[in-house]
Motif scaffolding. Structure first.
Motif, mmCIF file in Angstrom:
data_model
loop_
_atom_site.group_PDB
_atom_site.id
_atom_site.type_symbol
_atom_site.label_atom_id
_atom_site.label_comp_id
_atom_site.label_asym_id
_atom_site.label_seq_id
_atom_site.Cartn_x
_atom_site.Cartn_y
_atom_site.Cartn_z
ATOM 1 N N ALA A 22 -10.156 13.336 -6.204
ATOM 2 C CA ALA A 22 -10.801 12.209 -6.884
ATOM 3 C C ALA A 22 -9.744 11.397 -7.614
ATOM 4 O O ALA A 22 -9.125 11.874 -8.560
ATOM 5 C CB ALA A 22 -11.855 12.724 -7.866
ATOM 6 N N LYS A 23 -9.514 10.179 -7.178
ATOM 7 C CA LYS A 23 -8.482 9.343 -7.769
ATOM 8 C C LYS A 23 -9.048 8.534 -8.931
ATOM 9 O O LYS A 23 -10.251 8.461 -9.128
ATOM 10 C CB LYS A 23 -7.893 8.428 -6.703
ATOM 11 C CG LYS A 23 -7.201 9.192 -5.578
ATOM 12 C CD LYS A 23 -6.608 8.260 -4.549
ATOM 13 C CE LYS A 23 -5.907 9.052 -3.455
ATOM 14 N NZ LYS A 23 -5.295 8.183 -2.429
ATOM 15 N N ARG A 44 8.426 1.765 -10.624
ATOM 16 C CA ARG A 44 8.059 0.453 -11.146
ATOM 17 C C ARG A 44 6.795 -0.048 -10.456
ATOM 18 O O ARG A 44 6.665 -0.010 -9.240
ATOM 19 C CB ARG A 44 9.193 -0.548 -10.917
ATOM 20 C CG ARG A 44 8.954 -1.902 -11.559
ATOM 21 C CD ARG A 44 10.094 -2.837 -11.285
ATOM 22 N NE ARG A 44 10.303 -3.031 -9.855
ATOM 23 C CZ ARG A 44 11.205 -3.842 -9.340
ATOM 24 N NH1 ARG A 44 12.003 -4.508 -10.130
ATOM 25 N NH2 ARG A 44 11.336 -3.973 -8.040
ATOM 26 N N MET A 45 5.853 -0.558 -11.256
ATOM 27 C CA MET A 45 4.571 -1.009 -10.734
ATOM 28 C C MET A 45 4.545 -2.494 -10.404
ATOM 29 O O MET A 45 3.916 -2.900 -9.433
ATOM 30 C CB MET A 45 3.449 -0.690 -11.742
ATOM 31 C CG MET A 45 3.187 0.794 -11.951
ATOM 32 S SD MET A 45 2.462 1.600 -10.496
ATOM 33 C CE MET A 45 3.899 2.370 -9.776
ATOM 34 N N ASN A 46 5.190 -3.315 -11.195
ATOM 35 C CA ASN A 46 5.120 -4.770 -10.986
ATOM 36 C C ASN A 46 6.512 -5.364 -10.975
ATOM 37 O O ASN A 46 7.384 -4.965 -11.745
ATOM 38 C CB ASN A 46 4.264 -5.443 -12.068
ATOM 39 C CG ASN A 46 4.678 -5.078 -13.477
ATOM 40 O OD1 ASN A 46 4.865 -3.918 -13.803
ATOM 41 N ND2 ASN A 46 4.827 -6.069 -14.327
ATOM 42 N N ASP A 47 6.718 -6.335 -10.068
ATOM 43 C CA ASP A 47 8.022 -6.957 -9.904
ATOM 44 C C ASP A 47 8.211 -8.137 -10.841
ATOM 45 O O ASP A 47 9.332 -8.529 -11.131
ATOM 46 C CB ASP A 47 8.186 -7.415 -8.449
ATOM 47 C CG ASP A 47 9.631 -7.720 -8.106
ATOM 48 O OD1 ASP A 47 10.506 -7.002 -8.603
ATOM 49 O OD2 ASP A 47 9.874 -8.672 -7.359
ATOM 50 N N ASP A 57 -5.783 4.009 -7.371
ATOM 51 C CA ASP A 57 -5.509 5.193 -6.536
ATOM 52 C C ASP A 57 -4.535 6.161 -7.190
ATOM 53 O O ASP A 57 -3.726 6.809 -6.521
ATOM 54 C CB ASP A 57 -4.975 4.777 -5.164
ATOM 55 C CG ASP A 57 -6.005 4.016 -4.350
ATOM 56 O OD1 ASP A 57 -7.194 4.087 -4.703
ATOM 57 O OD2 ASP A 57 -5.628 3.358 -3.366
ATOM 58 N N LEU A 58 -4.587 6.301 -8.509
ATOM 59 C CA LEU A 58 -3.765 7.290 -9.205
ATOM 60 C C LEU A 58 -4.336 8.674 -8.954
ATOM 61 O O LEU A 58 -5.548 8.886 -9.054
ATOM 62 C CB LEU A 58 -3.717 6.976 -10.701
ATOM 63 C CG LEU A 58 -3.013 5.648 -11.043
ATOM 64 C CD1 LEU A 58 -3.338 5.219 -12.461
ATOM 65 C CD2 LEU A 58 -1.519 5.772 -10.856
ATOM 66 N N TYR A 125 -1.244 -0.773 -6.214
ATOM 67 C CA TYR A 125 -1.700 0.539 -5.763
ATOM 68 C C TYR A 125 -0.586 1.560 -5.979
ATOM 69 O O TYR A 125 0.579 1.295 -5.676
ATOM 70 C CB TYR A 125 -2.113 0.505 -4.293
ATOM 71 C CG TYR A 125 -3.340 -0.327 -4.046
ATOM 72 C CD1 TYR A 125 -3.237 -1.706 -3.847
ATOM 73 C CD2 TYR A 125 -4.600 0.244 -4.037
ATOM 74 C CE1 TYR A 125 -4.364 -2.485 -3.645
ATOM 75 C CE2 TYR A 125 -5.732 -0.530 -3.822
ATOM 76 C CZ TYR A 125 -5.613 -1.893 -3.630
ATOM 77 O OH TYR A 125 -6.726 -2.657 -3.425
ATOM 78 N N TRP A 126 -0.973 2.710 -6.486
ATOM 79 C CA TRP A 126 -0.005 3.767 -6.737
ATOM 80 C C TRP A 126 0.614 4.215 -5.411
ATOM 81 O O TRP A 126 -0.061 4.446 -4.433
ATOM 82 C CB TRP A 126 -0.675 4.951 -7.416
ATOM 83 C CG TRP A 126 0.216 6.163 -7.483
ATOM 84 C CD1 TRP A 126 0.102 7.322 -6.778
ATOM 85 C CD2 TRP A 126 1.376 6.319 -8.315
ATOM 86 N NE1 TRP A 126 1.100 8.177 -7.106
ATOM 87 C CE2 TRP A 126 1.906 7.602 -8.046
ATOM 88 C CE3 TRP A 126 2.015 5.496 -9.235
ATOM 89 C CZ2 TRP A 126 3.042 8.082 -8.677
ATOM 90 C CZ3 TRP A 126 3.156 5.970 -9.866
ATOM 91 C CH2 TRP A 126 3.650 7.242 -9.589
#
Length: 339
Positions: A22-23, A44-47, A57-58, A125-126
């Protein structure tokens, strides 16, 4: 008693397996509109800096979070992000009463009941790589070195030698007027053309009654000083770390003796960092140096510092044996996840 323990273990295993499937989602936003980059477990998540970020989706119950603000005077924030399986958790990044940034949970709802994506919200998205889009200019300029050639050609043909003088005026009725005077005196001719207010006059003289043709050619070459267009993104320059030397047993034992000989904790730390920064160590050597310190906080500080100089990071768990408290192990683990 054994049955109870087995049942408890089975229940915990089921809970763990369910948590893996379960994400969850996480939303991070700044209350005062500060733009930031988010790093989860070192990824890193964002550029580009944003004020509102949604990560989907963690698959873990918690993550080491590092927030790097676009405004460098603010600095960074390091926290642990706690999530709920199957839920979307919303956190605010805000200032506390002491002027430090902290995480404040705002809501936690099942993903199916989560609010729709806001216009200013960026969704990532992870596990997906952060990709900078390639923007191709729609009207690129001419690069340096390219020239443009323009050629203009004017041809005038005149026939002379009329035996008598002639004066002719022609009006087309459309505002255009043509006037031509020809004389045999000196074989000269004068032509005047007027078209809607635009006039052209040409005079040609000759000594014979033959046709004369005059041709004028003008060539202009121009260059463009604009820089060349670069499509796509330039490749980043990767700076390789300077090579280091792995300490042999004799040199390491000598260094260890010098550290232990210091009377004060800060003096030991200074020498330990000096030796570590110039040599590559294995995990066991880092652990041995940690044993020279008397306080838990000093051991933790050195373990964090030495991580970048350890050539066998896959075995860095060995240094955990030098700690007295579990909290130190957890803090070191959270630090390593951000590297």
């Amino acid at each position: 008693m054994k049955k109870i323990l087995l049942a408890t273990f089975a229940l915990l295993l089921c809970v763990q397996l369910f948590g893996q499937t379960a994400k969850s989602n996480c939303v991070l936003f700044t209350e005062n509109g500060e733009r930031f980059y988010a790093i989860l477990n070192g990824q890193r998540m964002n550029d580009e800096p944003v004020t509102n970020l949604k990560v989907q989706d963690l698959n873990q119950p918690n993550y080491a979070l590092k927030v790097i603000f676009e405004n460098k005077t603010i600095g960074e924030m390091n926290k642990t992000l706690y999530l709920e399986s199957g839920s979307e958790v919303v956190y605010a990044v805000k200032l506390d009463k002491k002027g430090a940034y902290k995480l404040a949970m705002r809501s936690s709802v099942p993903i199916a009941q989560a609010a729709p994506v806001a216009p200013q919200q960026q969704v990532v998205y992870w596990g997906a790589p952060v990709i900078t889009p390639v923007v191709t200019p729609t009207n690129p300029v001419t690069p340096v070195g390219t020239s443009t050639t323009v050629t203009e050609q004017t041809v005038t043909t005149t026939t002379v030698g009329s035996p008598t003088g002639m004066n002719t005026n022609v009006n087309t009725g459309n505002g255009e007027n043509v006037s031509m005077n020809v004389t045999t005196d000196g074989f000269g001719m004068n032509v005047n053309i007027n078209t809607n207010g635009m006039g052209t006059g040409t005079t040609v003289g000759t000594t014979s009654g033959t046709a004369v043709t005059t041709t004028t050619t003008t060539t202009t070459t121009t260059g463009n000083s604009n820089p060349p267009v670069v499509y796509g993104n330039p490749q980043p320059v990767i700076v390789q770390p300077a090579p280091c030397t792995h300490m042999n047993t004799s040199d390491f034992n000598s260094a260890l003796t010098s550290i232990k000989a210091k009377s004060f904790e800060d003096s030991k730390m200074t020498m330990a960092k000096q030796i570590t920064s110039k040599n590559c160590m294995d995990a066991s050597q880092v652990k041995a140096i940690m044993g020279c310190f008397d306080f838990e906080a000093t051991k933790l500080e050195f373990a964090k510092y030495a991580y970048d100089f350890c050539w066998e990071k896959n075995n860095y768990f060995k240094v955990n044996d030098a700690f007295t408290f579990e909290a130190s192990i957890e803090e070191l683990d959270a630090y390593i996840r951000t590297r």
